[in-house]
Design a protein around this motif. Sequence first.
Motif, PDB file in Angstrom:
ATOM      1  N   ILE A 106      20.534   2.526  20.072  1.00 56.27           N
ATOM      2  CA  ILE A 106      21.745   1.876  19.348  1.00 56.27           C
ATOM      3  C   ILE A 106      21.710   0.183  19.845  1.00 56.27           C
ATOM      4  O   ILE A 106      21.430  -0.240  20.941  1.00 56.27           O
ATOM      5  CB  ILE A 106      23.003   2.369  19.952  1.00 56.27           C
ATOM      6  CG1 ILE A 106      23.073   3.831  19.903  1.00 56.27           C
ATOM      7  CG2 ILE A 106      24.367   1.473  19.456  1.00 56.27           C
ATOM      8  CD1 ILE A 106      24.207   4.616  20.469  1.00 56.27           C
ATOM      9  N   PHE A 107      21.843  -0.494  18.813  1.00 58.02           N
ATOM     10  CA  PHE A 107      21.783  -1.857  18.649  1.00 58.02           C
ATOM     11  C   PHE A 107      23.089  -2.594  18.248  1.00 58.02           C
ATOM     12  O   PHE A 107      23.430  -2.061  17.075  1.00 58.02           O
ATOM     13  CB  PHE A 107      20.519  -2.521  18.219  1.00 58.02           C
ATOM     14  CG  PHE A 107      19.271  -2.262  18.875  1.00 58.02           C
ATOM     15  CD1 PHE A 107      19.107  -2.888  20.022  1.00 58.02           C
ATOM     16  CD2 PHE A 107      18.394  -1.318  18.388  1.00 58.02           C
ATOM     17  CE1 PHE A 107      17.764  -2.685  20.638  1.00 58.02           C
ATOM     18  CE2 PHE A 107      17.170  -1.174  19.191  1.00 58.02           C
ATOM     19  CZ  PHE A 107      16.857  -1.857  20.264  1.00 58.02           C
ATOM     20  N   LEU A 108      23.637  -3.539  18.872  1.00 61.73           N
ATOM     21  CA  LEU A 108      24.689  -4.266  18.223  1.00 61.73           C
ATOM     22  C   LEU A 108      24.504  -5.732  18.443  1.00 61.73           C
ATOM     23  O   LEU A 108      24.489  -6.272  19.384  1.00 61.73           O
ATOM     24  CB  LEU A 108      25.956  -3.950  19.054  1.00 61.73           C
ATOM     25  CG  LEU A 108      27.124  -4.454  18.678  1.00 61.73           C
ATOM     26  CD1 LEU A 108      27.546  -4.196  17.172  1.00 61.73           C
ATOM     27  CD2 LEU A 108      28.405  -4.042  19.793  1.00 61.73           C
ATOM     28  N   PRO A 109      24.069  -6.371  17.234  1.00 58.69           N
ATOM     29  CA  PRO A 109      23.908  -7.825  17.231  1.00 58.69           C
ATOM     30  C   PRO A 109      25.450  -8.560  17.160  1.00 58.69           C
ATOM     31  O   PRO A 109      26.249  -8.364  16.230  1.00 58.69           O
ATOM     32  CB  PRO A 109      23.135  -8.038  16.094  1.00 58.69           C
ATOM     33  CG  PRO A 109      23.543  -7.026  15.241  1.00 58.69           C
ATOM     34  CD  PRO A 109      23.806  -5.869  15.779  1.00 58.69           C
ATOM     35  N   VAL A 110      25.546  -9.293  18.159  1.00 58.64           N
ATOM     36  CA  VAL A 110      27.035 -10.218  18.197  1.00 58.64           C
ATOM     37  C   VAL A 110      26.627 -11.804  18.247  1.00 58.64           C
ATOM     38  O   VAL A 110      25.487 -12.113  18.833  1.00 58.64           O
ATOM     39  CB  VAL A 110      27.667  -9.734  19.504  1.00 58.64           C
ATOM     40  CG1 VAL A 110      28.479  -8.285  19.027  1.00 58.64           C
ATOM     41  CG2 VAL A 110      27.241  -9.734  20.687  1.00 58.64           C
ATOM     42  N   LYS A 111      27.473 -12.588  17.770  1.00 59.40           N
ATOM     43  CA  LYS A 111      27.446 -13.975  17.986  1.00 59.40           C
ATOM     44  C   LYS A 111      28.608 -14.344  18.794  1.00 59.40           C
ATOM     45  O   LYS A 111      29.784 -14.155  18.431  1.00 59.40           O
ATOM     46  CB  LYS A 111      27.479 -14.659  16.524  1.00 59.40           C
ATOM     47  CG  LYS A 111      27.299 -16.190  16.929  1.00 59.40           C
ATOM     48  CD  LYS A 111      27.327 -16.865  15.373  1.00 59.40           C
ATOM     49  CE  LYS A 111      27.280 -18.363  15.585  1.00 59.40           C
ATOM     50  NZ  LYS A 111      27.745 -18.989  14.481  1.00 59.40           N
ATOM     51  N   VAL A 112      28.265 -14.902  19.987  1.00 60.41           N
ATOM     52  CA  VAL A 112      29.424 -15.351  20.575  1.00 60.41           C
ATOM     53  C   VAL A 112      29.653 -16.879  20.296  1.00 60.41           C
ATOM     54  O   VAL A 112      28.948 -17.743  20.613  1.00 60.41           O
ATOM     55  CB  VAL A 112      29.007 -15.303  22.321  1.00 60.41           C
ATOM     56  CG1 VAL A 112      30.261 -15.745  23.198  1.00 60.41           C
ATOM     57  CG2 VAL A 112      28.628 -13.794  22.535  1.00 60.41           C
ATOM     58  N   ASN A 113      30.866 -17.261  20.048  1.00 54.90           N
ATOM     59  CA  ASN A 113      31.413 -18.442  19.744  1.00 54.90           C
ATOM     60  C   ASN A 113      32.085 -19.273  20.806  1.00 54.90           C
ATOM     61  O   ASN A 113      32.015 -20.315  20.884  1.00 54.90           O
ATOM     62  CB  ASN A 113      32.201 -18.321  18.407  1.00 54.90           C
ATOM     63  CG  ASN A 113      31.617 -17.628  17.175  1.00 54.90           C
ATOM     64  OD1 ASN A 113      30.534 -18.227  16.915  1.00 54.90           O
ATOM     65  ND2 ASN A 113      32.157 -16.931  16.337  1.00 54.90           N
ATOM     66  N   GLN A 114      32.884 -18.190  21.191  1.00 54.90           N
ATOM     67  CA  GLN A 114      33.531 -18.772  22.571  1.00 54.90           C
ATOM     68  C   GLN A 114      33.416 -17.709  23.653  1.00 54.90           C
ATOM     69  O   GLN A 114      34.133 -16.950  23.640  1.00 54.90           O
ATOM     70  CB  GLN A 114      35.083 -18.930  22.141  1.00 54.90           C
ATOM     71  CG  GLN A 114      35.416 -19.748  20.934  1.00 54.90           C
ATOM     72  CD  GLN A 114      36.822 -19.605  20.414  1.00 54.90           C
ATOM     73  OE1 GLN A 114      37.473 -18.614  20.871  1.00 54.90           O
ATOM     74  NE2 GLN A 114      37.241 -20.474  19.548  1.00 54.90           N
ATOM     75  N   PRO A 115      32.357 -18.368  24.524  1.00 59.11           N
ATOM     76  CA  PRO A 115      32.227 -17.566  25.987  1.00 59.11           C
ATOM     77  C   PRO A 115      33.760 -17.102  26.420  1.00 59.11           C
ATOM     78  O   PRO A 115      34.462 -17.962  26.324  1.00 59.11           O
ATOM     79  CB  PRO A 115      31.503 -18.232  26.764  1.00 59.11           C
ATOM     80  CG  PRO A 115      30.836 -19.371  25.950  1.00 59.11           C
ATOM     81  CD  PRO A 115      31.888 -19.506  24.711  1.00 59.11           C
ATOM     82  N   GLN A 116      33.761 -15.813  26.867  1.00 54.37           N
ATOM     83  CA  GLN A 116      35.123 -15.439  27.468  1.00 54.37           C
ATOM     84  C   GLN A 116      34.688 -15.393  29.035  1.00 54.37           C
ATOM     85  O   GLN A 116      35.749 -15.002  29.692  1.00 54.37           O
ATOM     86  CB  GLN A 116      35.317 -13.877  27.017  1.00 54.37           C
ATOM     87  CG  GLN A 116      35.711 -14.020  25.400  1.00 54.37           C
ATOM     88  CD  GLN A 116      35.899 -12.614  24.884  1.00 54.37           C
ATOM     89  OE1 GLN A 116      36.266 -11.856  25.601  1.00 54.37           O
ATOM     90  NE2 GLN A 116      35.162 -12.306  23.709  1.00 54.37           N
ATOM     91  N   SER A 117      33.575 -15.411  29.395  1.00 51.64           N
ATOM     92  CA  SER A 117      33.121 -15.248  30.897  1.00 51.64           C
ATOM     93  C   SER A 117      32.255 -16.150  31.171  1.00 51.64           C
ATOM     94  O   SER A 117      32.009 -17.494  30.868  1.00 51.64           O
ATOM     95  CB  SER A 117      32.926 -13.856  31.410  1.00 51.64           C
ATOM     96  OG  SER A 117      32.603 -13.680  32.649  1.00 51.64           O
ATOM     97  N   ILE A 118      30.907 -15.696  31.793  1.00 52.49           N
ATOM     98  CA  ILE A 118      29.851 -16.448  32.024  1.00 52.49           C
ATOM     99  C   ILE A 118      28.746 -16.286  30.916  1.00 52.49           C
ATOM    100  O   ILE A 118      27.793 -16.791  31.051  1.00 52.49           O
ATOM    101  CB  ILE A 118      29.334 -16.051  33.362  1.00 52.49           C
ATOM    102  CG1 ILE A 118      29.012 -14.594  33.468  1.00 52.49           C
ATOM    103  CG2 ILE A 118      30.172 -16.474  34.658  1.00 52.49           C
ATOM    104  CD1 ILE A 118      28.273 -14.213  34.627  1.00 52.49           C
ATOM    105  N   GLU A 119      29.013 -15.668  30.033  1.00 50.32           N
ATOM    106  CA  GLU A 119      27.897 -15.432  28.857  1.00 50.32           C
ATOM    107  C   GLU A 119      27.623 -16.669  28.253  1.00 50.32           C
ATOM    108  O   GLU A 119      28.498 -17.405  27.737  1.00 50.32           O
ATOM    109  CB  GLU A 119      28.289 -14.342  28.039  1.00 50.32           C
ATOM    110  CG  GLU A 119      29.233 -14.435  26.741  1.00 50.32           C
ATOM    111  CD  GLU A 119      30.431 -14.385  27.267  1.00 50.32           C
ATOM    112  OE1 GLU A 119      31.560 -14.605  26.591  1.00 50.32           O
ATOM    113  OE2 GLU A 119      30.836 -14.084  28.484  1.00 50.32           O
TER     114      GLU A 119
END
Length: 182
Positions: free
Chosen positions: A113-126
Amino acid sequence: MKKFLVGLFISAILIACNNEKPAEQKDESSAVPVPEAKMQPVEFADPKYMEMGKNALAALSKGDVAGWMNGYADNAVFQWNNLDSAVGKAAITDYWTKRRTESIDSITFTNMIFLPVKVNQPQSIEQPGVWLLGWYTVNAKYKKTGKRMIQLLHTDIHFNSSDQIDRVIMYIDRVPVNAAMK
């Protein structure tokens, strides 16, 4: 006939009174301000990253470490959940070459299972940017013992602006690995 003409006359007056020109109609939707589209903290990324993940695992299954490493940036970091890591494409290549030639006889990946996501605004340390989150079952057979290790893995893969892998975080339970190597 008189009733008919009166009815026709009244109908014509009503139609004329209610037949406003489109240009004269008020556009009530323009009176309400349209909110600007707000950037979401995270959104789905291009599905091409799923294919990149599947192709990389297929290469590793075949023992093709060069194919596995094909998408890595020179400054990539491969990190395990125990905080151990390999830094740089050369070090990661050396690690996996040694694992595939000296330790692992065969390895397969199923139930992917793969989920590609684009983080625009980090919510933590990512890191911001594209991440490929992967879940799959790994089945590895070890050369020295002939034992198998089967477990579920979770892997987070980050891509730089050139679509090269610059960070991998692999969440693995070392207990089944160590048991299969004994």
